[in-house]
Design a protein around this motif. Sequence first.
Motif, short mmCIF file in Angstrom:
data_model
loop_
_atom_site.label_atom_id
_atom_site.label_comp_id
_atom_site.label_asym_id
_atom_site.label_seq_id
_atom_site.Cartn_x
_atom_site.Cartn_y
_atom_site.Cartn_z
N VAL A 191 0.85 -1.19 0.00
CA VAL A 191 0.00 0.00 0.00
C VAL A 191 0.88 1.23 0.00
CG1 VAL A 191 -1.78 1.27 1.26
CG2 VAL A 191 -1.82 -1.22 1.24
N ALA A 192 0.56 2.20 -0.83
CA ALA A 192 1.33 3.44 -0.84
C ALA A 192 1.20 4.11 0.52
CB ALA A 192 0.82 4.38 -1.93
N PRO A 193 2.32 4.54 1.13
CA PRO A 193 2.26 5.08 2.49
C PRO A 193 1.48 6.37 2.61
CG PRO A 193 4.43 5.39 1.52
CD PRO A 193 3.68 4.50 0.59
N ASP A 194 1.29 7.09 1.48
CA ASP A 194 0.56 8.34 1.58
C ASP A 194 -0.88 8.19 1.10
OD1 ASP A 194 1.32 7.87 -0.98
OD2 ASP A 194 2.12 9.88 -1.38
N ASN A 195 -1.37 6.95 0.98
CA ASN A 195 -2.78 6.74 0.65
C ASN A 195 -3.68 7.24 1.77
OD1 ASN A 195 -2.57 3.64 -1.22
ND2 ASN A 195 -2.73 5.71 -1.96
N LYS A 200 -6.47 2.95 1.20
CA LYS A 200 -5.72 1.88 1.85
C LYS A 200 -6.62 0.69 2.15
CE LYS A 200 -4.58 2.19 6.23
NZ LYS A 200 -3.92 2.65 7.47
N GLU A 201 -7.79 0.95 2.71
CA GLU A 201 -8.69 -0.13 3.08
C GLU A 201 -9.13 -0.92 1.87
OE1 GLU A 201 -9.45 -1.20 6.03
OE2 GLU A 201 -8.31 0.37 7.04
N GLY A 208 -5.91 -9.35 5.94
CA GLY A 208 -5.78 -8.19 6.81
C GLY A 208 -4.39 -7.64 6.94
N LEU A 209 -3.44 -8.11 6.13
CA LEU A 209 -2.06 -7.67 6.26
C LEU A 209 -1.67 -6.76 5.09
CD1 LEU A 209 -0.26 -10.96 7.35
CD2 LEU A 209 -1.06 -9.08 8.80
N TYR A 210 -0.89 -5.75 5.41
CA TYR A 210 -0.37 -4.87 4.37
C TYR A 210 0.98 -4.33 4.81
CZ TYR A 210 -1.66 -0.77 7.19
OH TYR A 210 -1.75 0.17 8.18
N TYR A 211 1.73 -3.79 3.84
CA TYR A 211 3.02 -3.19 4.17
C TYR A 211 3.28 -2.04 3.21
CZ TYR A 211 5.40 -5.35 0.15
OH TYR A 211 5.80 -5.71 -1.11
#
Length: 851
Positions: A191-195, A200-201, A208-211
């Motif tokens: 997921v882009a950190p600035d989403n 993001k959801e 349920g995992l993302y990075y």
Amino acid sequence: MGKGSKRKHQKKIDESIDSESETQTQGLTTLLDPPKPKKARKVVPDSDLCLVGPPIAPAEARQRWPHRYQSKNKVKKQAVTEASNDEENEVLQARNHYVEAIVDGCRYKLGDNAYVKAEDGNLDYIARIVEFFETVDQEPFFKAQWFYRAEDTVINKDNAHLIDKRRVFLSDIHDDNPLNCIISKVEIAEVAPDNDSAAKESRIPDSGLYYNMKYSLQHLTFKNIFTETSKKDNGTSSVVSSECGSNNTSSEVQRFDKSQKYLLDLYSGCGAMSTGLCMGSSLAGIKLVTKWAVDINSFACKSLQWNHPETKVRNEAAEDFLCLLKEWEKLCQKFSLLEPNKPSETVSSETGEEDDDDDDGQGCEEEKEQEQEKERQDDSGSEDSSEEFEVERLLDICFGDPNKAKKRGLYFKVLWKGYDKSYDTWEPIEGLSNCEERLKEFVSKGYKSNILPLPGSVYFICGGPPCQGVSGFNRFRNSNAPLEDVKNKQLVVYMDTIEHLKPRYVLTENVVDILKFAKGFLGRYAVGRLVSMNYQARMGMMAAGSYGVPQFRMRVFLWGSHPSERLPQYPLPTHEVFSRGGVPIEFEEIHVTYDKKDSCQLESALTLTDAISDLPQVNNDESRDQRNYGTTARTEFQKFIRLRRKDVINLTVDSRHAPSLGMLCDHQPLQLNPDDYDRVCHIPKKKGANFRDLPGVVVGENNRVEWDTTMDRVLLKSGKPLVPDYAMKFVKGRSTKPFGRLWMDEIVNTVVTRAEPHNQTVIHPSQNRVLTIRENARLQGFPDCYKLFGTIKERYIQVGNAVAVPVAIALGYSFGLACQNLCGDEPLMTLPFKFPNCLARSSQIEGGDSD
């Protein structure tokens, strides 16, 4: 440092998994506790797993994994490299490589993510499969690149609640594991950190995992994973989203002036950190301007304002400043100044100068008084006596209790029509309900002139939030719940301010005790807060003496950068200074220094001779705070530290500085009382001299002082003892610091805030006095033209609390490279200059000798 979060290869590969032999991991839970080997569990019978398909062609396999085909033995030892993150670099040798495998009926491909069985009672590990191979003994193995949960990183379990439980971090740790340790597949979304939250959801899978970040043990770095969708866009600026639940609104505006970047200095003191950062940035070609500074010490604020007239200095508590920022944002919203599509109205020229009205609302009023007085003259005395008062103008704004009436809130300083400045009062906003036009006028003008920062308008925040609760001098430290200690709450305020303003860059400074106290809880908390706000983060410890001053002084620096920006590096030392302890063993790998294996040419460490031998002699009772030098520079350090203000990079000069140009300021010692002065006069002028050299003292076993029983106790003229009891008892009689005399070939441990010689080595090598304010300032790297204000004791405090200027310059240069996308991915870089030569505006300057 405990090599947390690292899987270590089994020493006995051929031991059965059923016997729970060691796996290839070290402790995933902490970086402070000794690492504990993890034990894998056999979860799949050998009959239910296999490597699938034809092997990768031998030529291709040898090209991609040459280290696997160097021996016919099962294991080959290789040299340990820093990048390997392995204490033992034993490489399993391969017979064949594959692209797929089947485990318990499930097909896995290279690049898939999987759960790997951990010991009983522990959460299963998470790995990315980066290699399938068959050993020379025909055993199926896979190479894992590990994902860390927050509690596996430096953030630790005590601060893991700051991070979304679904968020994991891709580590740079790789190691080999038997294929039958795999439990099941798991999908992990990148997921882009600035989403924003909705975007993001929508990308998070059912697992349920993302990075969105990598985690490296090198300087405990959290760093973006740059993809095509998250590359830096120099034309736009997205707001940092937070996992702490803050709401992003349309009021978050980007108001960056392309010609310069604005810095907010929190807990600024006299401004050493921001001064150095701006100097270093200019050396990198970036115009960084300290637009705002905040400190609770009025003398420090006066010092900063005199040296930096371009800065809006506010003398107030940081928590009041944060409340003020929130109220200011509401006012700007109320008067429709923050409409999403409204263009920036920041008034500035290419030189960064603003129009004459920009000072309205500024915390310091001194420069506005003449203008205000002139405006009042036409109206003064023209009104008839009346019970009603009319607001002529609002002058300033604050949050707190300026009237000391125990009523905290938002206040405005009011100029009353027909009255001079002596009648100005602070009025609560509730009392100005009939002054809407005056209020709108003040807010509109303040918005245009940037009297206060708004979310998105600050490019860089720096600060050293005081954490007095970690001090070893504090007998009531709360090690169980450090954040419940009111003396540590400023760290929370500081992080809350960052979350509110959302700058592009953050630099936090603090004492090393922040990593020592309570297993480093506060340092871990600081990292956790930054990462929870989706800032990249990196931690380092730097010694001031390594950058060109005769002072060891180790401090911790924590970088933070917006997801779309480069994470700044730490500048490597320029001078050779040997460590004097002070580096926590658990965090020794974040010490910014050259590797012992590296060859480098460093300058020799500077000594007191280099720094202060040119300064004129002064007595214990010196009263002049400004004087002529009467001497010439003797060393290169002195030549540059004595530069006139106009010749020093990034310092402005105006009429207020004229009386001090070419003069030596602050060369005054703390005046000792008659008894202490008499004691100092008795200390021999030799290296290492201290109270132990006085008559009546002997050194016994275990280096402990004792009274000499063969003679009577020597008394001073006052009748008090020459050797005081407290000196004999200090550190149970083992310390050599009381009434210690420095020597010219030495480097001091650290510049202190108190100049009393009772428990410190602060006596001048050849004069019977303590080091002066200016001598201490030179040890901190302040140019001589940087003048200080306040009582002598207050000026010692300002210097002692400062960040060493050359360290700040080095970090400023690193920032300047990062914000231009000119830095590398590695955590360390080398400087192209040395202090204090870098202070000169021009390399052609011959020197700073003064009359």
